[in-house]
Design an enzyme around this catalytic site. Sequence first.
Site, mmCIF file in Angstrom:
data_model
loop_
_atom_site.group_PDB
_atom_site.id
_atom_site.type_symbol
_atom_site.label_atom_id
_atom_site.label_comp_id
_atom_site.label_asym_id
_atom_site.label_seq_id
_atom_site.Cartn_x
_atom_site.Cartn_y
_atom_site.Cartn_z
ATOM 1 N N ASP A 98 0.844 -1.182 0.000
ATOM 2 C CA ASP A 98 0.000 0.000 0.000
ATOM 3 C C ASP A 98 0.891 1.248 0.000
ATOM 4 O O ASP A 98 1.892 1.300 0.715
ATOM 5 C CB ASP A 98 -0.903 -0.014 1.249
ATOM 6 C CG ASP A 98 -1.896 1.131 1.265
ATOM 7 O OD1 ASP A 98 -2.979 0.968 0.690
ATOM 8 O OD2 ASP A 98 -1.576 2.178 1.849
ATOM 9 N N ASN A 106 -2.309 12.870 -3.958
ATOM 10 C CA ASN A 106 -3.386 13.332 -4.847
ATOM 11 C C ASN A 106 -3.814 14.765 -4.505
ATOM 12 O O ASN A 106 -4.035 15.584 -5.406
ATOM 13 C CB ASN A 106 -4.592 12.397 -4.748
ATOM 14 C CG ASN A 106 -4.400 11.124 -5.541
ATOM 15 O OD1 ASN A 106 -3.723 11.110 -6.565
ATOM 16 N ND2 ASN A 106 -5.000 10.038 -5.076
ATOM 17 N N ASP A 115 -1.644 8.988 -10.375
ATOM 18 C CA ASP A 115 -1.665 7.914 -11.372
ATOM 19 C C ASP A 115 -0.253 7.543 -11.814
ATOM 20 O O ASP A 115 0.065 6.360 -12.014
ATOM 21 C CB ASP A 115 -2.495 8.333 -12.589
ATOM 22 C CG ASP A 115 -3.986 8.365 -12.302
ATOM 23 O OD1 ASP A 115 -4.397 7.832 -11.258
ATOM 24 O OD2 ASP A 115 -4.737 8.938 -13.130
ATOM 25 N N ASP A 141 -4.805 2.233 -4.245
ATOM 26 C CA ASP A 141 -3.340 2.280 -4.234
ATOM 27 C C ASP A 141 -2.752 1.023 -3.599
ATOM 28 O O ASP A 141 -1.627 1.035 -3.099
ATOM 29 C CB ASP A 141 -2.863 3.523 -3.471
ATOM 30 C CG ASP A 141 -3.322 3.532 -2.017
ATOM 31 O OD1 ASP A 141 -4.497 3.195 -1.767
ATOM 32 O OD2 ASP A 141 -2.527 3.886 -1.136
#
Length: 214
Positions: A98, A106, A115, A141
């Site tokens: 993770d 973000n 991304d 993620d």
Amino acid sequence: MGYKGRITGITFVAIIIIVIRTFVKLNFGETPHDIPLPATILMIIGWYLGREYDKSVFKANRDPLTGLFNRRYVLDNIQKLFSKANRKRNKLAVILLDVNDFKQINDNFGHETGDQVLKFISNLLIDSFVSEDIVARWGGDEFLIVFTFADEKRLNQKISYFKNSMKGKDWKYNGLSVSIGKAIYPSDDKTFESLISIADANMYRFKSYHNSNT
């Protein structure tokens, strides 16, 4: 992308052509051409339809952003890896990974950067593990690796190689790191669901430690 559809399509058409040519030869004494034009056209059609099938299977089993396998592929194929491990008397590692502070990435840099981070990590995972293993985007993620091994030293080497590869990257987001949790079959448990739960708990234990030290 596999070739199963194309091979099946061409094989099916080839069998039909052989049957037709055999029928013609038995009933009329000879076939009109060594390589008849209709047969060639049918072979092309069979190849084309097989290719479209291969494309659809590939897309159905892949995550569109990273190109890794998706959850559906894992669930459809995990038992094959368990059977292979049992047959060769190997162990199986279920590894969950993770991205730490992904929401902040973000929020601070935008979803496009987020991304890109996922794509970079995906490429590093592909480079770190062999093609016989499953490397998948499990969701958001979170990534999943299913790794077959005989010696746990090799497993730790693979994980260390991945971590070192991450450290060697010049990330736009400073201090990018991941939390990793693993569970081993059959020593930790013998079902995929339980192994996922154990790996998940180990991963979040690591993540809690990371958060408390940042």
